[in-house]
Enzyme design. Structure first.
Site, short mmCIF file in Angstrom:
data_model
loop_
_atom_site.label_atom_id
_atom_site.label_comp_id
_atom_site.label_asym_id
_atom_site.label_seq_id
_atom_site.Cartn_x
_atom_site.Cartn_y
_atom_site.Cartn_z
N ASP A 31 -35.81 14.42 140.22
CA ASP A 31 -34.87 13.32 140.43
C ASP A 31 -35.09 12.71 141.82
O ASP A 31 -34.14 12.47 142.56
CB ASP A 31 -33.42 13.83 140.29
CG ASP A 31 -32.40 12.70 140.21
OD1 ASP A 31 -32.78 11.56 139.90
OD2 ASP A 31 -31.21 12.98 140.45
N GLU A 47 -28.52 25.60 154.30
CA GLU A 47 -28.98 25.36 155.65
C GLU A 47 -28.64 23.93 156.05
O GLU A 47 -28.83 22.99 155.26
CB GLU A 47 -30.50 25.58 155.70
CG GLU A 47 -31.17 25.17 156.98
CD GLU A 47 -32.69 25.16 156.85
OE1 GLU A 47 -33.35 24.81 157.85
OE2 GLU A 47 -33.20 25.49 155.77
#
Length: 290
Positions: A198, A89
């Site tokens: 992360d 997206e």
């Protein structure tokens, strides 16, 4: 990786619509990125790389889908993932709303309220371009301290050995952590939380509504203090982020003491990825406990 006619044709075959426009985007340090427009009118984000491990984009897609399960914070929808590209997206960049970091901290805390019964993940994946081990062997049954020692610190240390960075000072420091990890992580016992894995300033976006959207995860289930420690490695987030997080999902006493050992995993990974400039930072994090 250049968006070749061959790749365009493969995408067109998968999505049943040809690419009529492709605009290169900046910001990626591992892969090349494009904004693509299909003949049917859809706009998507395309990331390409044919030099990384063949399952890296598949694992990225699985991580994004896992984060979405928590229904806590925006994550781009996965459209298609193959060995050399991923289509997501398209998130339109916006301006951060006035209470951006407060809302971000609250939603990140809500993400961490999504739990598993076991540490790790159903598959190994990647932290940057480094393999991240998440699956215990059949004869292993890890609590958090054991999981973190073996699957995070020792795994990165063995890579450092192969890369020629494990001189005596680092060897002695890692041995110290092996002998003291239960003491260092004492008090951190919690159910495994869903982690981005992360999170730093480069791995979230501000969407068109002014809210945070998570990207580029290294997902696993672990101690949520590890996720928060990573956010502080490269400048940290706003005070409002951490205050709102702790009000929403208070941290256990002693989290400040444990923070550096969680930073160590990422610093060792940077040592292995980018070289010796991260060596002294790794040593300093270990010496904090000695």
């Amino acid at each position: 990786m250049i968006l070749t006619r061959e790749v365009k044709n493969r995408i067109a075959s998968e999505l049943n619509s040809e690419i009529v426009s492709a605009q290169a985007l900046s910001g990626g340090c591992i892969s090349d990125a494009y904004r693509i427009v299909l003949k049917t009118g859809e706009h998507y984000f395309l990331k390409l790389n044919n030099h990384s491990p063949s399952d890296m984009f598949i694992k990225e897609a699985n991580g994004l889908k896992e984060l979405k399960k928590a229904n806590a914070i925006k994550v781009p929808e996965v459209i298609l993932a193959k060995h050399d590209f991923i289509i997501l997206e398209l998130i339109t960049k916006g301006n951060a709303k006035r209470n951006f970091f407060k809302e971000f901290g609250e939603k990140f805390a809500d993400l961490h309220k999504y739990h598993s019964e076991h540490f790790g993940f159903y598959e190994d994946n990647y932290i940057g371009s480094t393999q991240q081990k998440n699956i215990p062997a059949e004869d292993e049954s890890f609590n958090w301290a054991e999981f973190y020692l073996h699957k995070r610190i020792l795994f990165q240390y063995r890579l450092a050995e192969k890369n020629g960075y494990a001189i005596e000072e680092l060897r002695a420091g890692i041995k110290f952590l092996e002998n003291n990890i239960f003491k260092i992580l004492d008090g951190s016992e919690e159910k495994p939380s869903l982690l981005h894995g992360d999170l730093w300033s480069g791995n979230y976006m501000v969407d068109e509504t002014g809210s945070a959207c998570l990207i580029d995860p290294a997902v696993y289930y672990g101690q949520r203090e590890a996720d928060l420690a990573m956010t502080k490695l490269f400048g940290g987030f706003s005070y409002d982020f951490y205050e709102a997080y702790n009000k929403t999902f208070p941290l256990s006493p002693g989290w400040e003491y444990r923070e550096n050992v969680y930073k160590l995993y990422h610093v060792l990974n940077h040592l292995n990825l980018f070289g010796r400039s991260y060596y002294h930072q790794a040593i300093a994090l270990i010496k904090y406990y000695q």
